[in-house]
Design a protein around this motif. Structure first.
Motif, mmCIF file in Angstrom:
data_model
loop_
_atom_site.group_PDB
_atom_site.id
_atom_site.type_symbol
_atom_site.label_atom_id
_atom_site.label_comp_id
_atom_site.label_asym_id
_atom_site.label_seq_id
_atom_site.Cartn_x
_atom_site.Cartn_y
_atom_site.Cartn_z
ATOM 1 N N LYS A 1 -54.314 -26.385 -105.766
ATOM 2 C CA LYS A 1 -53.456 -26.648 -106.925
ATOM 3 C C LYS A 1 -53.866 -27.952 -107.596
ATOM 4 O O LYS A 1 -54.416 -28.841 -106.959
ATOM 5 C CB LYS A 1 -51.998 -26.744 -106.480
ATOM 6 C CG LYS A 1 -51.419 -25.413 -106.059
ATOM 7 C CD LYS A 1 -49.932 -25.535 -105.795
ATOM 8 C CE LYS A 1 -49.361 -24.235 -105.274
ATOM 9 N NZ LYS A 1 -47.965 -24.383 -104.831
ATOM 10 N N LEU B 1 -54.841 -28.309 -92.203
ATOM 11 C CA LEU B 1 -54.004 -27.166 -91.835
ATOM 12 C C LEU B 1 -52.650 -27.670 -91.337
ATOM 13 O O LEU B 1 -52.578 -28.612 -90.543
ATOM 14 C CB LEU B 1 -54.677 -26.347 -90.734
ATOM 15 C CG LEU B 1 -55.860 -25.473 -91.137
ATOM 16 C CD1 LEU B 1 -56.466 -24.814 -89.906
ATOM 17 C CD2 LEU B 1 -55.430 -24.409 -92.149
ATOM 18 N N PHE C 1 -44.285 -30.231 -103.018
ATOM 19 C CA PHE C 1 -43.315 -31.203 -103.540
ATOM 20 C C PHE C 1 -43.827 -31.876 -104.810
ATOM 21 O O PHE C 1 -43.916 -33.113 -104.897
ATOM 22 C CB PHE C 1 -42.960 -32.249 -102.462
ATOM 23 C CG PHE C 1 -42.380 -31.646 -101.212
ATOM 24 C CD1 PHE C 1 -41.141 -31.031 -101.239
ATOM 25 C CD2 PHE C 1 -43.075 -31.673 -100.014
ATOM 26 C CE1 PHE C 1 -40.603 -30.455 -100.084
ATOM 27 C CE2 PHE C 1 -42.557 -31.109 -98.862
ATOM 28 C CZ PHE C 1 -41.320 -30.506 -98.903
ATOM 29 N N ILE D 1 -49.643 -16.305 -90.016
ATOM 30 C CA ILE D 1 -50.899 -17.077 -90.000
ATOM 31 C C ILE D 1 -50.727 -18.342 -89.161
ATOM 32 O O ILE D 1 -51.555 -18.668 -88.310
ATOM 33 C CB ILE D 1 -51.339 -17.437 -91.438
ATOM 34 C CG1 ILE D 1 -51.683 -16.163 -92.221
ATOM 35 C CG2 ILE D 1 -52.536 -18.390 -91.423
ATOM 36 C CD1 ILE D 1 -51.856 -16.371 -93.714
ATOM 37 N N ASN D 2 -49.611 -19.045 -89.387
ATOM 38 C CA ASN D 2 -49.403 -20.299 -88.657
ATOM 39 C C ASN D 2 -49.209 -20.051 -87.162
ATOM 40 O O ASN D 2 -49.655 -20.846 -86.337
ATOM 41 C CB ASN D 2 -48.232 -21.080 -89.258
ATOM 42 C CG ASN D 2 -48.650 -21.771 -90.543
ATOM 43 O OD1 ASN D 2 -49.695 -22.423 -90.601
ATOM 44 N ND2 ASN D 2 -47.866 -21.603 -91.601
HETATM 45 O O1 PNS Z 1 -44.486 -25.984 -101.919
HETATM 46 P P1 PNS Z 1 -45.526 -24.936 -101.716
HETATM 47 O O2 PNS Z 1 -46.678 -25.113 -102.709
HETATM 48 O O3 PNS Z 1 -44.984 -23.544 -101.753
HETATM 49 O O4 PNS Z 1 -46.119 -25.187 -100.238
HETATM 50 C C1 PNS Z 1 -47.161 -24.386 -99.715
HETATM 51 C C2 PNS Z 1 -47.748 -25.053 -98.477
HETATM 52 C C3 PNS Z 1 -48.267 -26.439 -98.837
HETATM 53 C C4 PNS Z 1 -46.676 -25.187 -97.411
HETATM 54 C C5 PNS Z 1 -48.915 -24.147 -97.989
HETATM 55 O O5 PNS Z 1 -49.821 -23.971 -99.016
HETATM 56 C C6 PNS Z 1 -49.630 -24.722 -96.781
HETATM 57 O O6 PNS Z 1 -49.127 -24.624 -95.675
HETATM 58 N N1 PNS Z 1 -50.786 -25.352 -97.001
HETATM 59 C C7 PNS Z 1 -51.523 -26.023 -95.934
HETATM 60 C C8 PNS Z 1 -52.819 -25.298 -95.558
HETATM 61 C C9 PNS Z 1 -52.579 -24.359 -94.393
HETATM 62 O O7 PNS Z 1 -52.091 -24.728 -93.341
HETATM 63 N N2 PNS Z 1 -52.906 -23.089 -94.598
HETATM 64 C C10 PNS Z 1 -52.720 -22.098 -93.548
HETATM 65 C C11 PNS Z 1 -52.151 -20.857 -94.063
HETATM 66 S S1 PNS Z 1 -53.315 -20.005 -95.085
#
Ligand code: PNS
Length: 161
Positions: free
Chosen positions: A41, A72, A10, A104-105
């Motif tokens: 980022k 996470l 965001f 992954i999640n």
């Molecule tokens: O708006 P975006 O940048 O596309 O969002 C990406 C986001 C923040 C949802 C993603 O990078 C994320 O889930 N980051 C948290 C770290 C995490 O849980 N990583 C696990 C998967 S590798």
């Protein structure tokens, strides 16, 4: 209670993001819009600013609230007792990425599922990258960022002078 999380960087929130939150709020009892710190980022807006922008944008949705998380996403979902992540996709590149993230999640927390919603056609070209460029070059933001975010952006700009 069915709780969903709309996660993202965001940086900043767009009308496409808001559309996703509004649609999720009609499907789930509660929606948490989670602003992720997202370590790799270098954002234009700080985590607190992004959170304020989201808060201002979703204030009219009674069952939505904003939160921030540096960790996470699966851990945040577990903490909040959420059943689902809601992600928007504009095209097959977005879909490919979100499909991988969903696996992954789910590996990280098997009770967590991902709901993928297609973006509305009028939002297909809108991205946070586009909004950041508009901000850098002094373009009007009406129609690409949520109405509730406009005064917050003005306040941030004023505070940075
Ligand atoms: O708006 P975006 O940048 O596309 O969002 C990406 C986001 C923040 C949802 C993603 O990078 C994320 O889930 N980051 C948290 C770290 C995490 O849980 N990583 C696990 C998967 S590798």
């Amino acid at each position: 209670m069915r709780t969903a999380i709309c996660p993202g960087s965001f940086d900043p929130i767009t009308v496409g993001h808001l559309d996703l939150v509004e649609r999720a709020s009609r499907i789930f009892d509660e929606v948490i819009v989670c602003v992720m710190a997202n370590g790799e980022k270098r954002p234009m807006f700080t985590l607190d600013e992004r959170l304020e922008l989201v808060r201002g944008s979703v204030a009219h949705i009674p069952n939505a609230r904003a939160a921030a998380w540096d960790g996470l996403l699966a851990d945040f979902a577990r903490q909040e007792g959420a059943q689902a992540l809601v992600k928007g996709v504009r095209n097959c590149i977005d879909f490919d990425w979100e499909y991988q993230m969903a696996q992954i999640n789910r590996d990280l927390w098997p009770e967590l599922d991902t709901v993928i919603l297609p973006a509305q056609t009028r939002h297909l070209h809108i991205s946070s990258t586009m909004v950041r460029d508009f901000i850098r070059h002094g373009q009007r933001l009406e129609g690409i960022v949520p109405p509730g975010a406009i005064p917050v952006l003005a306040g941030i700009r004023e505070g940075r002078k």
